[in-house]
Design an enzyme around this catalytic site. Structure first.
Site, PDB file in Angstrom:
ATOM      1  N   ASP A   1      78.223  17.540  10.170  1.00  8.97           N
ATOM      2  CA  ASP A   1      77.653  18.758   9.592  1.00  8.97           C
ATOM      3  C   ASP A   1      78.669  19.626   8.868  1.00  8.97           C
ATOM      4  O   ASP A   1      78.307  20.643   8.301  1.00  8.97           O
ATOM      5  CB  ASP A   1      76.976  19.594  10.684  1.00  8.97           C
ATOM      6  CG  ASP A   1      77.962  20.426  11.484  1.00  8.97           C
ATOM      7  OD1 ASP A   1      79.060  19.909  11.764  1.00  8.97           O
ATOM      8  OD2 ASP A   1      77.632  21.571  11.824  1.00  8.97           O
TER       9      ASP A   1
ATOM     10  N   ASP B   1      83.518  16.526   7.134  1.00  5.23           N
ATOM     11  CA  ASP B   1      82.801  15.270   7.332  1.00  5.23           C
ATOM     12  C   ASP B   1      82.335  14.642   6.021  1.00  5.23           C
ATOM     13  O   ASP B   1      81.895  13.493   6.020  1.00  5.23           O
ATOM     14  CB  ASP B   1      81.561  15.497   8.216  1.00  5.23           C
ATOM     15  CG  ASP B   1      81.921  15.998   9.601  1.00  5.23           C
ATOM     16  OD1 ASP B   1      82.914  15.492  10.151  1.00  5.23           O
ATOM     17  OD2 ASP B   1      81.229  16.888  10.110  1.00  5.23           O
TER      18      ASP B   1
ATOM     19  N   ASP C   1      80.249  13.081  14.433  1.00  8.39           N
ATOM     20  CA  ASP C   1      81.185  14.181  14.591  1.00  8.39           C
ATOM     21  C   ASP C   1      80.795  14.924  15.869  1.00  8.39           C
ATOM     22  O   ASP C   1      79.685  14.739  16.385  1.00  8.39           O
ATOM     23  CB  ASP C   1      81.103  15.104  13.375  1.00  8.39           C
ATOM     24  CG  ASP C   1      82.007  16.308  13.512  1.00  8.39           C
ATOM     25  OD1 ASP C   1      83.165  16.136  13.924  1.00  8.39           O
ATOM     26  OD2 ASP C   1      81.537  17.424  13.228  1.00  8.39           O
TER      27      ASP C   1
END
Length: 774
Positions: free
Chosen positions: A507, A511, A308
């Site tokens: 995080d 996600d 990410d």
């Protein structure tokens, strides 16, 4: 009962060892009858416990190989090989003791974590402080944390404090955090009492999350260990067939007993778990919580890593990029001071950026009064005699569309910045542009992943394609997938997983599905608990992404060592079994030999505990202190660099004033050039010691280029008459300034990634300031 269960392996080992040793002493002095009784007693002790363990395995429907020990001990009694039986008992006892010690080590770490969990908090209400259960703390409460006390929940400091964060990061040195900085639950106040504004509840705080993660890490066993168990079960019929063959060929049960004595598969049952648990211990020391051996195995097998962007490759914590003031507003620094003063008591994630930026500029903040949140709009309160508002543009500016507002929106769209607008005494005062800067250790982490064998890296983000492509180019990923919502991320992970073993790093809450779907999910939880931490298999409790590469390195080394221990141990055991079946190894000698094989296999496995060179570069305490000192000069230089763009933007071809350019040049010669020379003399040798001489080549070249361009600026200004500034002079000045600004920005990034990223960040050095514009 629990205390006895914890001590039982040690008692079993001591009892069996004493019986074996006393029997040996009795045999040495000729008391054969006494020695036989002692050895038979040891054998009976081992037989009774082996029967118990076998029965328990059957009742729990678990596969086990204790049946080999039962047959070996019973056979030793049958053929009157009491010494061999006592040796088998000691072997079993030592194996159980080693296994218990390995488990106790992890349990002890968890127990220490749980014992340190705060139970109460002290909440300030006016001039009164009252103790409350930690579960009653709400975001926005002001808590008092005394000297030596554990921070009960995540919060934001209202005064500078010093904290021991070793329970969270493993870093032994106390960390000084300034007023307005975030502090995590679980940190111990190592300085005077401080006030903290709670930004989370107890159950959502960092420390509670770490405890849950460690508990989960102990709940599973590694696939390799389970495979070892299954292989050990297959070993049982092989052993029985070989023992039966030896008995049939020799016509005596002695050879069969000898085969059973050397057939106990301790290398499988003990060596593999010891190596895996050692790997878990090693990763925890670098701030990486791996949820059990299964996750460690999967981490070692990863081939493709997906990232990410926000909070993973970027800091995930907005920082002030610039201040744009409205016409007739107070000066930019005054606007920032007022806004930061109000934000001191706000739990909003963006509040820390303004407070930190104001503190970084040395502004004196006042505690606000009459603070209240206007739902859906922002925050309002009184700072001194001024009424300050912070929030959305519509609440601050209304329906107007002035030129300064259009400038803010255009710049925010181009740079991908967040905006916070401010009003003072009911009049729009300006806007703050906040950016999410790239993590300085991210490019090194990508390079380290390739070194450990990761063959493909992918940036997977919901952000705009242009911003994602820029980040992807800088850090060096192989592919960029932008504009992806959680469902798209999940689909992308599944597509990659169909071709290779995947590792997903993120995080945020969005996600969590992708983390759960990947072969291994890695979550960054250094700043608190999130849904991603619950869904992940591996959690970073340190705020450094380069720890991922080190964790993979440790995982692969642990798996390799486990395999080596098993192959060596089981290979030697098979050789010994064949020798025993051929009559070359009697039961007593076989028992001694098998004990040696077990010790050798476990010794090989324990190598996983030994330190090994990681990608994190070791630095001496003196080098770290030097780098941190130079980092302070680096921050000053950054402020000077940002002024270059401000001055260049303000240059006009008509009625051009050169005073700002002269002031800028004086500052560059006073601050920037000496900083670059200090870096050349002190920082470059430090980097060369850590990374090797070639790592400094590009930084040395840009040092020379920066000094050269500043010298050119001096010569250019000397040749321009202040009273007759021609348009072509302005064009040349602007060109030189923008070029110098670009070189300096590039060089700052080089120093961040190549030098300062080597040093554990501290709040005073990790925070970057931005441009303040009027």
């Amino acid at each position: 009962m629990t205390r006895w269960r914890d001590r039982a392996p040690a008692v079993f080992f001591v009892a069996s060892a004493v019986l074996l040793a006393c029997g040996a002493v009795a045999a040495a002095v000729g008391a054969d009858g006494v020695s036989r009784v002692l050895w038979v007693s040891a054998t009976l002790l081992g037989l009774a416990l082996s029967v118990l363990w076998t029965a328990r395995s059957v009742l729990e429907r678990r596969a086990g190989v204790d049946v080999i020990a039962v047959l070996a001990l019973a056979g030793a009694l049958w053929v009157d090989e009491a010494f061999a039986g006592s040796m088998i008992t000691v072997m079993l006892a030592s194996g159980r003791l080693l296994e218990a010690r390995a488990a106790a080590r992890a349990d002890r770490e968890l127990r220490l974590l749980v014992e340190r969990t705060p139970r109460t908090a002290r909440r300030r209400a006016g001039n009164q402080v009252r103790g409350i259960p930690v579960e009653d703390v709400s975001p926005g409460d002001v808590l008092v944390v005394g000297t030596g006390e554990v921070v009960p929940v995540d919060g934001r400091l209202l005064a500078t404090g010093t904290f021991d964060e070793s329970a969270l990061t493993g870093e032994p040195m106390p960390v000084e955090r300034p007023n307005g900085d975030d502090v995590r639950s679980g940190a111990v106040n190592a300085g005077p009492p401080v006030d903290v504004v709670a930004t989370s509840t107890a159950s959502e705080s960092t420390y509670a999350n770490v405890v849950r993660l460690v508990q989960q890490a102990q709940a599973t066993s590694a696939p390799f260990v389970r495979t070892a168990d299954r292989f050990a079960v297959l070993f049982v019929p092989l052993t029985l067939l070989l023992a039966g063959f030896a008995w049939a060929v020799a016509g005596s049960p002695v050879r069969a007993v000898a085969v059973l004595v050397v057939a106990t598969p301790c290398p499988l049952l003990l060596a593999a778990p010891v190596a895996i648990m050692s790997g878990l211990s090693r990763t925890s020391r670098i701030g990486v919580v791996v949820k059990g051996g299964a996750a460690l195995e999967a981490l070692a097998a990863g081939e493709v890593v997906l990232f990410d962007k926000t909070g993973t490759l970027t800091r995930g914590r907005p920082e002030l990029a610039s201040v744009v003031t409205a016409p007739d507003a107070p000066p930019a620094l005054d606007v920032l001071r007022l806004a930061a003063s109000l934000d001191q008591v706000s739990p909003h994630p963006l509040a820390g950026a303004l407070v930190g930026a104001a503190r970084g500029r040395g502004l004196d903040l006042a505690l606000p009064a009459d603070v209240h949140e206007v739902h859906g709009h922002g925050l309002e309160g009184r700072v001194g005699d001024a009424v300050v508002r912070l929030g959305k543009a519509a609440w601050i500016v209304g329906d107007d569309d002035p030129s300064w507002l259009r400038q803010v929106r255009r710049r925010a769209a181009l740079d991908g910045c967040l905006t916070v607008f401010v009003a003072v005494d009911g009049r729009p005062a300006g806007a703050f542009l906040l950016e999410d800067p790239l993590r300085p250790d991210a490019p090194r982490m990508l390079a380290a992943l390739r070194e450990v064998g990761i063959r493909r890296t992918v940036l997977l983000t919901g952000d705009r394609a242009d911003i994602a492509e820029t980040v992807g180019r800088i850090v060096g990923v192989d592919a960029v997938l932008a504009d992806r919502d959680p469902a798209d991320k999940l689909a992308a992970v599944r597509d990659e997983s169909a071709a290779a073993r995947t590792i997903m790093v993120g995080d945020g809450v969005n996600d969590a599905p992708a983390l759960a779907a990947a072969g291994v999910g890695v979550a960054l939880a250094a700043r608190g608990a999130t849904a991603s931490s619950e869904a992940a298999d591996v959690v970073l409790t340190v705020d450094r992404v380069d720890a991922i590469a080190d964790a993979i390195l440790i995982a692969r080394r642990s798996r390799r060592i486990a395999l080596e221990a098993v192959l060596v141990g089981m290979g030697l055991s098979l050789v010994a079994m064949v020798a025993a079946a051929a009559g070359l190894l009697p039961p007593a000698a076989g028992a001694v030999l098998q004990e040696g094989i077990d010790v050798l296999a476990i010794g090989i496995a324990l190598r996983a505990l030994l330190p090994t060179r990681l990608h994190s570069v070791p630095m001496s305490a003196d080098d770290i202190a030097t780098a941190r000192r130079l980092r302070e000069g680096h921050e000053v230089a950054i402020a000077a660099v940002e002024q270059i763009r401000t001055v260049a933007d303000a240059l006009r071809t008509r009625d051009c004033r050169l005073d700002p350019v002269h002031e800028l040049l004086d500052r560059l010669e006073r601050e920037l050039v000496p900083h670059e020379r200090a870096d050349e003399e002190e920082l470059m040798p430090l980097v060369a010691r850590a990374l090797g001489g070639p790592a400094t080549a590009t930084m040395r070249r840009t040092h020379a280029e920066i000094e050269h361009q500043v010298s050119r600026l001096r010569r250019l200004l000397t040749g321009i008459a202040p009273a007759h500034v021609a348009p072509e002079d302005v064009t040349e000045l602007r060109r030189l300034l923008y070029g110098l600004y670009a070189v300096c920005r590039l060089h700052n990034s080089q120093e961040e990634e190549g030098a300062f990223a080597l040093v554990p960040p501290t709040p005073a050095t990790a925070r970057r300031g931005g441009t303040v514009r009027g």
